[in-house]
Design an enzyme around this catalytic site. Sequence first.
Site, PDB file in Angstrom:
ATOM      1  N   GLY A   1     -15.093  16.072 -24.752  1.00 39.39           N
ATOM      2  CA  GLY A   1     -14.769  15.757 -23.674  1.00 39.39           C
ATOM      3  C   GLY A   1     -13.428  16.737 -23.975  1.00 39.39           C
ATOM      4  O   GLY A   1     -13.138  16.180 -25.496  1.00 39.39           O
TER       5      GLY A   1
ATOM      6  N   GLY B   1     -10.233  17.306 -22.200  1.00 40.48           N
ATOM      7  CA  GLY B   1      -9.036  17.555 -21.593  1.00 40.48           C
ATOM      8  C   GLY B   1      -8.273  17.703 -21.936  1.00 40.48           C
ATOM      9  O   GLY B   1      -8.258  18.174 -23.567  1.00 40.48           O
TER      10      GLY B   1
ATOM     11  N   LEU C   1     -15.289   6.891 -18.137  1.00 37.10           N
ATOM     12  CA  LEU C   1     -16.585   6.854 -17.635  1.00 37.10           C
ATOM     13  C   LEU C   1     -17.207   6.781 -16.357  1.00 37.10           C
ATOM     14  O   LEU C   1     -16.664   6.763 -15.570  1.00 37.10           O
ATOM     15  CB  LEU C   1     -15.537   4.969 -18.167  1.00 37.10           C
ATOM     16  CG  LEU C   1     -17.073   4.148 -17.861  1.00 37.10           C
ATOM     17  CD1 LEU C   1     -18.261   3.896 -19.039  1.00 37.10           C
ATOM     18  CD2 LEU C   1     -16.522   2.818 -18.199  1.00 37.10           C
TER      19      LEU C   1
ATOM     20  N   GLU D   1     -21.449   6.967 -14.745  1.00 37.25           N
ATOM     21  CA  GLU D   1     -22.799   6.385 -14.529  1.00 37.25           C
ATOM     22  C   GLU D   1     -23.377   7.128 -16.030  1.00 37.25           C
ATOM     23  O   GLU D   1     -24.451   6.231 -16.203  1.00 37.25           O
ATOM     24  CB  GLU D   1     -23.758   6.847 -12.972  1.00 37.25           C
ATOM     25  CG  GLU D   1     -23.126   5.810 -12.322  1.00 37.25           C
ATOM     26  CD  GLU D   1     -23.968   6.037 -10.961  1.00 37.25           C
ATOM     27  OE1 GLU D   1     -24.748   6.372 -10.620  1.00 37.25           O
ATOM     28  OE2 GLU D   1     -23.072   5.024 -10.034  1.00 37.25           O
TER      29      GLU D   1
ATOM     30  N   ARG E   1     -12.586   5.556 -22.875  1.00 35.11           N
ATOM     31  CA  ARG E   1     -12.962   4.143 -22.106  1.00 35.11           C
ATOM     32  C   ARG E   1     -13.949   3.464 -22.695  1.00 35.11           C
ATOM     33  O   ARG E   1     -15.060   3.978 -23.542  1.00 35.11           O
ATOM     34  CB  ARG E   1     -13.468   4.471 -20.899  1.00 35.11           C
ATOM     35  CG  ARG E   1     -12.242   4.720 -20.229  1.00 35.11           C
ATOM     36  CD  ARG E   1     -11.651   3.500 -19.249  1.00 35.11           C
ATOM     37  NE  ARG E   1     -10.658   3.491 -18.213  1.00 35.11           N
ATOM     38  CZ  ARG E   1      -9.511   3.633 -18.742  1.00 35.11           C
ATOM     39  NH1 ARG E   1      -9.009   3.863 -19.406  1.00 35.11           N
ATOM     40  NH2 ARG E   1      -7.994   4.606 -17.408  1.00 35.11           N
TER      41      ARG E   1
ATOM     42  N   GLU F   1     -12.143  -6.358 -21.771  1.00 38.82           N
ATOM     43  CA  GLU F   1     -10.632  -6.447 -21.824  1.00 38.82           C
ATOM     44  C   GLU F   1     -10.416  -7.433 -21.023  1.00 38.82           C
ATOM     45  O   GLU F   1     -10.966  -7.561 -19.414  1.00 38.82           O
ATOM     46  CB  GLU F   1      -9.867  -4.531 -21.416  1.00 38.82           C
ATOM     47  CG  GLU F   1     -10.489  -3.672 -22.331  1.00 38.82           C
ATOM     48  CD  GLU F   1      -9.996  -2.410 -22.497  1.00 38.82           C
ATOM     49  OE1 GLU F   1      -8.967  -2.375 -21.614  1.00 38.82           O
ATOM     50  OE2 GLU F   1     -10.397  -1.303 -23.034  1.00 38.82           O
TER      51      GLU F   1
ATOM     52  N   HIS G   1      -6.150  -1.611 -26.207  1.00 42.06           N
ATOM     53  CA  HIS G   1      -5.778  -0.729 -24.844  1.00 42.06           C
ATOM     54  C   HIS G   1      -4.331  -0.457 -24.909  1.00 42.06           C
ATOM     55  O   HIS G   1      -3.693  -0.320 -24.256  1.00 42.06           O
ATOM     56  CB  HIS G   1      -6.491  -1.118 -23.697  1.00 42.06           C
ATOM     57  CG  HIS G   1      -6.684  -0.592 -22.600  1.00 42.06           C
ATOM     58  ND1 HIS G   1      -7.117   0.090 -21.749  1.00 42.06           N
ATOM     59  CD2 HIS G   1      -6.269   0.969 -22.449  1.00 42.06           C
ATOM     60  CE1 HIS G   1      -7.820   0.287 -21.663  1.00 42.06           C
ATOM     61  NE2 HIS G   1      -6.417   1.715 -21.553  1.00 42.06           N
TER      62      HIS G   1
END
Length: 350
Positions: free
Chosen positions: A161, A163, A223, A225, A250, A279, A299
């Site tokens: 990822g 971003g 997160l 599917e 996540r 969590e 977190h």
Amino acid sequence: MAQSKQEVLILSGLKCHHENEILNAEGLFNIKHISDPATLEKMQDEEYNQAVAILSDHLFKLDKKFLDRMPRLKVVIRMGVGFDNVDIKCAGSMGIAVLNVPDYGTEEVADSGVCLILNLYRQTFNLACRMRDGQVMGQQQIFEFAPSARRIRDKKLGLIGLGKIGLSLANKCRALGFIVQYFDPYIDAKRASEYKTQFDLTQSTKLPELLGESDCIVTLCPLTEETKHMINTERIKLMKDRAFIVNVSRGGLVDENALAVALKSGKIAGAALDVHECEPFVFANSPLKECDNIICTPHSAFYSQESVYELATKGCIQISLGLKGNTIDKLQNCVNSKYLCSEEVNKRWK
């Protein structure tokens, strides 16, 4: 005639001083704050009936059962980047707009990721904990208790990822001496070329390729599917022996049972997780509890005094934009626009 106040429900474990201050200044809203998900379950139907907007953190599950009890609800603001705790399809079919806040805390999460990476490579946290527990640390003990300590320069860092957070983390890690590569199927060839030219970042077109070449893997994707348990037993087998794993995105991206097995066997030299499958995270209840080579934080990567204020401000602005004008058109960062049923929107926003 004075405008009647509209009820805003704040679902958050924080005290929400900033949100209260901002919304109270408007003078248009009644604010109800719930800090415990268990309390939410016990609310009576009439307590749900009045809320037209919700500000929610990641710990509250806003599913169909919950949304069915909210006849006047118009907008849900997910106070954060991820929105996997909200059933966005169901909300859309009911005419409820779901928004996130994607542009806050970017530097905080990136900095926290760098911190966790550094702690794995330099074993700082591990050695500090040993000293605090009373361990006398001569050279032999350092060798014994920090076998995974390594030099950073020219090691390969693999990001899943890329971003805003990933790009920030990549640039910070390049400055430390990492060779940075990434896998992100949503980045096209043109943008990949720009990242290569501007930031010296190399795109891997296949995830197995990234996993097999990287000395440290960092998960930085939402997160879904598609991404749930993307770090699992089979994927770990593809990684380099004695690689590191870091997750600041996540918890569900990493199969913690598979990770625990890999940490105990030595396949994975160490891992650092800021997010967890369950969590609030309880270490004693986790499959990771018997792993010495693990760093777990609660977190908290997003958190700073500045980021919390930034988040509250941007979330509350969306409440004001939508509710004062009673229109969905001005809302920004709507994550379920493609699921919104226009007929139901007209009913709720009339």
